[in-house]
Design a protein around this motif. Structure first.
Motif, PDB file in Angstrom:
ATOM      1  N   TYR A  69       0.826  -1.213   0.000  1.00  0.00           N
ATOM      2  CA  TYR A  69       0.000   0.000   0.000  1.00  0.00           C
ATOM      3  C   TYR A  69       0.859   1.262   0.000  1.00  0.00           C
ATOM      4  O   TYR A  69       0.505   2.265  -0.616  1.00  0.00           O
ATOM      5  CB  TYR A  69      -0.897  -0.019   1.235  1.00  0.00           C
ATOM      6  N   VAL A  70       2.022   1.211   0.693  1.00  0.00           N
ATOM      7  CA  VAL A  70       2.825   2.430   0.856  1.00  0.00           C
ATOM      8  C   VAL A  70       4.079   2.468  -0.016  1.00  0.00           C
ATOM      9  O   VAL A  70       4.655   3.544  -0.197  1.00  0.00           O
ATOM     10  CB  VAL A  70       3.245   2.617   2.345  1.00  0.00           C
ATOM     11  N   ASP A  71       4.527   1.315  -0.553  1.00  0.00           N
ATOM     12  CA  ASP A  71       5.741   1.373  -1.368  1.00  0.00           C
ATOM     13  C   ASP A  71       5.430   1.929  -2.748  1.00  0.00           C
ATOM     14  O   ASP A  71       4.271   2.031  -3.154  1.00  0.00           O
ATOM     15  CB  ASP A  71       6.442   0.021  -1.440  1.00  0.00           C
ATOM     16  N   GLU A  72       6.482   2.297  -3.495  1.00  0.00           N
ATOM     17  CA  GLU A  72       6.298   3.014  -4.753  1.00  0.00           C
ATOM     18  C   GLU A  72       6.199   2.087  -5.957  1.00  0.00           C
ATOM     19  O   GLU A  72       5.912   2.559  -7.063  1.00  0.00           O
ATOM     20  CB  GLU A  72       7.455   3.991  -4.955  1.00  0.00           C
ATOM     21  N   ASP A  73       6.431   0.801  -5.768  1.00  0.00           N
ATOM     22  CA  ASP A  73       6.408  -0.091  -6.924  1.00  0.00           C
ATOM     23  C   ASP A  73       5.075  -0.844  -7.001  1.00  0.00           C
ATOM     24  O   ASP A  73       4.215  -0.729  -6.133  1.00  0.00           O
ATOM     25  CB  ASP A  73       7.577  -1.083  -6.866  1.00  0.00           C
ATOM     26  N   ASP A  74       4.930  -1.624  -8.082  1.00  0.00           N
ATOM     27  CA  ASP A  74       3.733  -2.441  -8.281  1.00  0.00           C
ATOM     28  C   ASP A  74       4.024  -3.923  -8.088  1.00  0.00           C
ATOM     29  O   ASP A  74       3.243  -4.780  -8.525  1.00  0.00           O
ATOM     30  CB  ASP A  74       3.172  -2.207  -9.693  1.00  0.00           C
ATOM     31  N   LEU A  75       5.151  -4.242  -7.443  1.00  0.00           N
ATOM     32  CA  LEU A  75       5.487  -5.627  -7.165  1.00  0.00           C
ATOM     33  C   LEU A  75       4.666  -6.111  -5.974  1.00  0.00           C
ATOM     34  O   LEU A  75       4.531  -5.410  -4.973  1.00  0.00           O
ATOM     35  CB  LEU A  75       6.980  -5.752  -6.870  1.00  0.00           C
ATOM     36  N   VAL A  76       4.126  -7.313  -6.077  1.00  0.00           N
ATOM     37  CA  VAL A  76       3.253  -7.845  -5.043  1.00  0.00           C
ATOM     38  C   VAL A  76       4.071  -8.640  -4.031  1.00  0.00           C
ATOM     39  O   VAL A  76       4.777  -9.586  -4.388  1.00  0.00           O
ATOM     40  CB  VAL A  76       2.158  -8.743  -5.648  1.00  0.00           C
ATOM     41  N   SER A  77       3.992  -8.257  -2.768  1.00  0.00           N
ATOM     42  CA  SER A  77       4.653  -9.001  -1.700  1.00  0.00           C
ATOM     43  C   SER A  77       3.902 -10.306  -1.454  1.00  0.00           C
ATOM     44  O   SER A  77       2.720 -10.437  -1.790  1.00  0.00           O
ATOM     45  CB  SER A  77       4.681  -8.178  -0.405  1.00  0.00           C
ATOM     46  N   LEU A  78       4.566 -11.286  -0.859  1.00  0.00           N
ATOM     47  CA  LEU A  78       3.933 -12.562  -0.522  1.00  0.00           C
ATOM     48  C   LEU A  78       2.795 -12.310   0.465  1.00  0.00           C
ATOM     49  O   LEU A  78       3.022 -11.834   1.571  1.00  0.00           O
ATOM     50  CB  LEU A  78       4.957 -13.522   0.088  1.00  0.00           C
ATOM     51  N   GLY A  79       1.583 -12.593   0.041  1.00  0.00           N
ATOM     52  CA  GLY A  79       0.424 -12.330   0.871  1.00  0.00           C
ATOM     53  C   GLY A  79      -0.128 -10.931   0.723  1.00  0.00           C
ATOM     54  O   GLY A  79      -1.122 -10.578   1.370  1.00  0.00           O
ATOM     55  N   GLY A  80       0.512 -10.115  -0.122  1.00  0.00           N
ATOM     56  CA  GLY A  80       0.104  -8.730  -0.283  1.00  0.00           C
ATOM     57  C   GLY A  80      -0.900  -8.534  -1.403  1.00  0.00           C
ATOM     58  O   GLY A  80      -1.519  -9.486  -1.897  1.00  0.00           O
TER      59      GLY A  80
END
Length: 284
Positions: free
Chosen positions: A113-124
């Motif tokens: 939600y707060v980072d600047e990229d569009d990479l999906v974290s595990l579980g995000g």
């Protein structure tokens, strides 16, 4: 009366030195980190300390008035959701009552939600996940307010049942990553560093004798990228009565470099506030 308390706090915050644990009332100008015990005398001055770690104080304008309970919390003693690690966020949600897996997923969603990229974290979750759910996408910037956390994709289904209690420990100040171990509560220290309750209480007992000057004094590794023992010039004020039927809260933000201290005024929400006087009793 709550506004009188707010005015007095504003006056002291803008005219008195602020150290690691308290506002130093009566100290000479220019002494910003005077950390001696209460009652110390410096060049003929009696120094008093108004603790900024939510220590309760009684306040009244006169002896005939019923005293109000006043607490002042240094913003840096709270957990900043924008800048803490995923482990800290997970522990925060677990303390709010979520099981480990749900807390881990919500922590990952907070990161996305707060980072600047569009990479999906595990579980995000990122843009496409929100789009499929018909929800507004994550802003990919720091949160401006703690209430923005309600916009997380999984919040409705995984809201921590005790979030009302946990929310008192968080902030989202977007321009300050400082965390002050000298003003953090036991619960905040537990969530921030994974300390046990006895360890967190021991930290609080130790700093009553002498403030900490580095995170290594807690036996924790210093990453040299974050300040852990300084305030950030922002204060949360809570005023309540003894019956619990009245509660007033506000937030005081000092300008950068505290240049307004010399003018005995402060910039609050981009406007100058002229300070009035009141009697502040420092009797616990």
């Amino acid at each position: 009366m709550a506004l009188n308390v707010e005015a007095e706090l504003s006056y002291w915050a803008t005219t008195q030195p602020n150290n690691r644990t308290a506002l130093t009332i009566g100290a000479p100008p220019g002494i910003e980190m005077f950390d001696q015990p209460i009652g110390s005398d410096l060049t003929g001055r009696n120094i008093r300390f108004l603790k900024t770690d939510s220590t309760p104080y009684a306040w009244s304008r006169g002896t005939s008035d019923q005293a109000l309970m006043v607490r002042v919390q240094d913003d840096a003693g709270l957990i900043n959701l924008n800048f803490v690690s995923a482990d800290t966020r997970r522990r925060l949600f677990e303390l709010g009552g979520l099981p480990a897996n749900a807390a881990q997923n919500l922590a990952a969603q907070t990161q996305d939600y707060v980072d600047e990229d569009d990479l999906v974290s595990l579980g995000g979750a990122e843009f496409q996940d929100y789009q499929r759910a018909g929800r507004p996408p994550p802003p990919n910037r720091p949160m401006n307010s703690p209430s923005e956390i309600y916009g997380l994709l999984g919040w409705a289904n995984s809201r921590p049942p005790r979030w009302g209690d946990v929310s008192q420990w968080i902030t989202t100040q977007y321009d300050s990553s400082t965390f002050n171990i000298n003003t953090a509560s036991a619960e905040t220290l537990t969530a921030m560093f994974g300390l046990s309750e006895p360890q967190a209480r021991a930290v609080i007992e130790r700093r009553r004798i002498r403030p900490f000057y580095g995170i290594s004094e807690l036996g924790l590794a210093d990453n040299n990228e974050q300040l852990y023992t300084y305030p950030n010039g922002r204060f949360h004020l809570i005023v309540s009565d003894n019956s619990g039927g009245f509660r007033y809260s506000s937030r005081l933000i000092l300008t950068p470099q505290s240049q307004d201290r010399d003018r005995k005024s402060t910039r609050l929400n981009s406007s100058h506030l002229v300070i009035s006087y009141a009697v502040f009793c420092l009797n616990k």
